[in-house]
Design a protein around this motif. Structure first.
Motif, short mmCIF file in Angstrom:
data_model
loop_
_atom_site.label_atom_id
_atom_site.label_comp_id
_atom_site.label_asym_id
_atom_site.label_seq_id
_atom_site.Cartn_x
_atom_site.Cartn_y
_atom_site.Cartn_z
N TRP A 152 -0.17 -8.76 -7.71
CA TRP A 152 -1.12 -7.57 -7.38
C TRP A 152 -2.48 -7.88 -8.15
O TRP A 152 -2.23 -8.22 -9.49
CB TRP A 152 -0.53 -6.05 -7.74
CG TRP A 152 0.45 -5.90 -6.67
CD1 TRP A 152 1.28 -6.51 -5.91
CD2 TRP A 152 1.13 -4.42 -6.83
NE1 TRP A 152 2.21 -5.73 -5.29
CE2 TRP A 152 2.11 -4.45 -5.78
CE3 TRP A 152 0.96 -3.36 -7.49
CZ2 TRP A 152 2.82 -3.29 -5.69
CZ3 TRP A 152 1.67 -1.95 -7.47
CH2 TRP A 152 2.80 -2.24 -6.36
N LYS A 212 5.82 -11.45 -7.41
CA LYS A 212 4.77 -10.74 -6.84
C LYS A 212 3.69 -10.80 -7.66
O LYS A 212 3.66 -10.54 -8.91
CB LYS A 212 5.44 -9.26 -6.41
CG LYS A 212 6.38 -9.25 -5.73
CD LYS A 212 6.79 -7.45 -5.29
CE LYS A 212 8.26 -7.70 -4.48
NZ LYS A 212 8.51 -6.16 -4.27
N THR A 220 -2.36 -4.65 -3.38
CA THR A 220 -1.03 -5.06 -3.31
C THR A 220 -0.74 -6.39 -2.50
O THR A 220 -1.88 -6.63 -1.66
CB THR A 220 -0.26 -4.07 -3.04
OG1 THR A 220 -0.33 -3.72 -1.78
CG2 THR A 220 -0.41 -2.97 -3.82
N ARG A 221 0.05 -6.70 -2.30
CA ARG A 221 0.54 -7.92 -1.58
C ARG A 221 0.45 -7.84 -0.10
O ARG A 221 -0.04 -8.51 0.71
CB ARG A 221 2.15 -8.57 -1.78
CG ARG A 221 2.47 -9.67 -0.99
CD ARG A 221 3.64 -10.25 -1.33
NE ARG A 221 5.00 -9.01 -1.05
CZ ARG A 221 6.12 -9.16 -1.06
NH1 ARG A 221 6.65 -10.28 -1.53
NH2 ARG A 221 7.05 -8.09 -0.86
N ASP A 222 0.55 -6.38 0.48
CA ASP A 222 0.53 -6.19 1.79
C ASP A 222 -0.94 -5.60 2.00
O ASP A 222 -1.46 -5.01 2.97
CB ASP A 222 1.44 -5.10 2.31
CG ASP A 222 1.39 -3.77 1.43
OD1 ASP A 222 0.42 -3.61 0.73
OD2 ASP A 222 2.31 -2.78 1.67
N THR A 223 -2.09 -5.88 1.25
CA THR A 223 -3.34 -5.49 1.08
C THR A 223 -3.54 -3.98 1.05
O THR A 223 -4.91 -3.47 1.52
CB THR A 223 -4.01 -6.18 2.52
OG1 THR A 223 -3.61 -5.52 3.61
CG2 THR A 223 -3.88 -7.52 2.48
N SER A 224 -2.45 -3.37 0.72
CA SER A 224 -2.89 -1.97 0.27
C SER A 224 -3.80 -1.79 -0.74
O SER A 224 -3.85 -2.71 -1.94
CB SER A 224 -1.41 -0.87 -0.16
OG SER A 224 -0.91 -1.12 1.13
#
Length: 85
Positions: A6, A4, A27-31
């Motif tokens: 970030w 992963k 983060t990976r999920d665009t958070s």
């Protein structure tokens, strides 16, 4: 095993003797989580902008770490524990 990644971007602005830094973790999920830090040069000190950058950035990263820890703690409260049948 999945790797992963970030990303943390640091944004630094200066206004006279004040330096402001913003550390943004994506983060990976665009958070995103954002930390902020400031530094102020004492007027009797020599003007060395890198020191203000370093101090403000370290404070922004420290704030980011605290905020990320809070996010994890909230996730634990909401999502962790045994699976309900």
């Amino acid at each position: 095993m999945e790797a992963k990644q970030w990303t943390v971007q640091i944004y630094i602005t200066e206004d006279g003797d004040d330096t402001h830094a913003r550390a943004v973790l994506t983060t990976r999920d665009t958070s995103t989580v954002t930390g902020r830090g400031e530094a102020r040069r004492n007027p009797i000190d020599r003007p060395i902008p890198e020191i203000g950058d370093e101090l403000a950035t370290s404070r922004a990263l420290e704030d980011l770490a605290i905020r990320l820890h809070d996010v994890a703690a909230d996730d634990i409260v909401q999502l962790a524990g045994p699976i309900q049948a």
